[in-house]
Design a protein around this motif. Structure first.
Motif: not given
Length: 292
Positions: A173-184, A261-269
């Motif tokens: 679920a979180d990775l899908a949110d991130a992918a959509a954010a990057v595509l947009a 671990v990295d904060p990038t995912l949290a920043a994206l979503i």
């Protein structure tokens, strides 16, 4: 138009759902082997076309008019996997896409202990050689995989698996949110992203302890020698090659390949990623499957 492959799989389906909250449906296309499986998306205005990584003509039709193509990695390992990814990259280039995105994995590298990570590295090489700007989404290891490994042990009270190491288990679920954010937000990343992970890296000892707290039962963690685990898998009907590939996950974890671990995912979503505690609680309490 943004084209998403594998759009009825666990990850691809959720990526399309997230995209639909960000951009109009008529700017989204799906490339899928069986268009009937995506009828629900077609009914919402998404363009659905047949596309197979083993059929170049079908990809030419499915990718037509693409501005970006997201290649969701196939559920295979080895030469067949990389060959199909290269075909998809070639199709995106031929279609004139100005950016190619790919669902890779943290730990991708030619020297990884895990075959899938070596495949991801080979695919990233093909992306670099394509001449088209690309983004490789270095996804954290799926939390759903941890659940598959641990499910029987949680039920029985003893999680028996090979020696492992810390893994940044991360939800679909979180990775899908991130992918959509990057595509947009096209062009946000060039090349591989930082690891897209949840906030903690956990071992199966940690998972056993969390599961015990949730269930109120004692759940222990026992270590099975690699050879014993391999024999168990093959005895249950798994091909020897598949057993070796699964063991590669544990060897890679022991080597620390999935520990970052990295904060990038949290920043994206825009929020903290779902924790393994949340995943376990949802699974063990009979709630909704946050992995989907």
């Amino acid at each position: 138009m943004i084209i998403v492959t594998g759009a009825t799989g666990k990850l691809g389906r959720q990526i399309v759902e997230r995209l639909l909250t960000r951009i109009p449906a008529d700017l989204i296309g799906i490339s899928i082997r069986d268009p009937q499986r995506a009828k629900a998306f077609a009914d919402r205005g998404v363009r659905v076309r047949r596309g197979s990584f083993t059929d170049a003509d079908s990809l030419a039709h499915a990718f037509e008019g693409a501005s970006q193509v997201l290649i969701v990695s196939v559920d295979k390992m080895g030469d067949a996997c990389v060959r199909q990814h290269r075909a998809a990259i070639d199709g995106a280039v031929a279609a004139g896409a100005r950016r190619i995105l790919y669902t890779s994995q943290m730990g991708a590298g030619h020297d990884s202990h895990f075959q899938a990570c070596r495949d991801h590295a080979a695919t990233e090489d093909a992306l670099r050689a394509s001449g088209v700007p690309f983004t490789s989404l270095r996804n954290g290891f799926y939390a759903a995989s941890a659940m598959q490994f641990a499910a029987h042990g949680v039920e029985s009270g003893e999680i028996t698996l090979p020696e492992d190491g810390p893994v940044a288990w991360t939800t679909h679920a979180d990775l899908a949110d991130a992918a959509a954010a990057v595509l947009a937000d096209e062009g946000r990343f060039d090349g591989p992203t930082p690891p897209l992970t949840a906030a903690q890296a956990l071992t199966f000892d940690d998972i056993a302890a969390i599961a015990g707290d949730i269930t109120g039962r004692t759940i222990t963690r026992a270590t099975a020698p690699d050879t014993e685990f391999r024999e168990q898998l093959t005895g249950q009907g798994a091909p020897a090659g598949t057993a070796d590939q699964l063991l590669g996950i544990f060897a890679a974890a022991r080597a620390g390949e999935f520990a970052a671990v990295d904060p990038t995912l949290a920043a994206l979503i825009g929020r903290e990623p779902l924790s393994m505690s949340t995943v376990l609680h949802e699974q063990l309490s009979g709630g909704n499957d946050v992995q989907r």
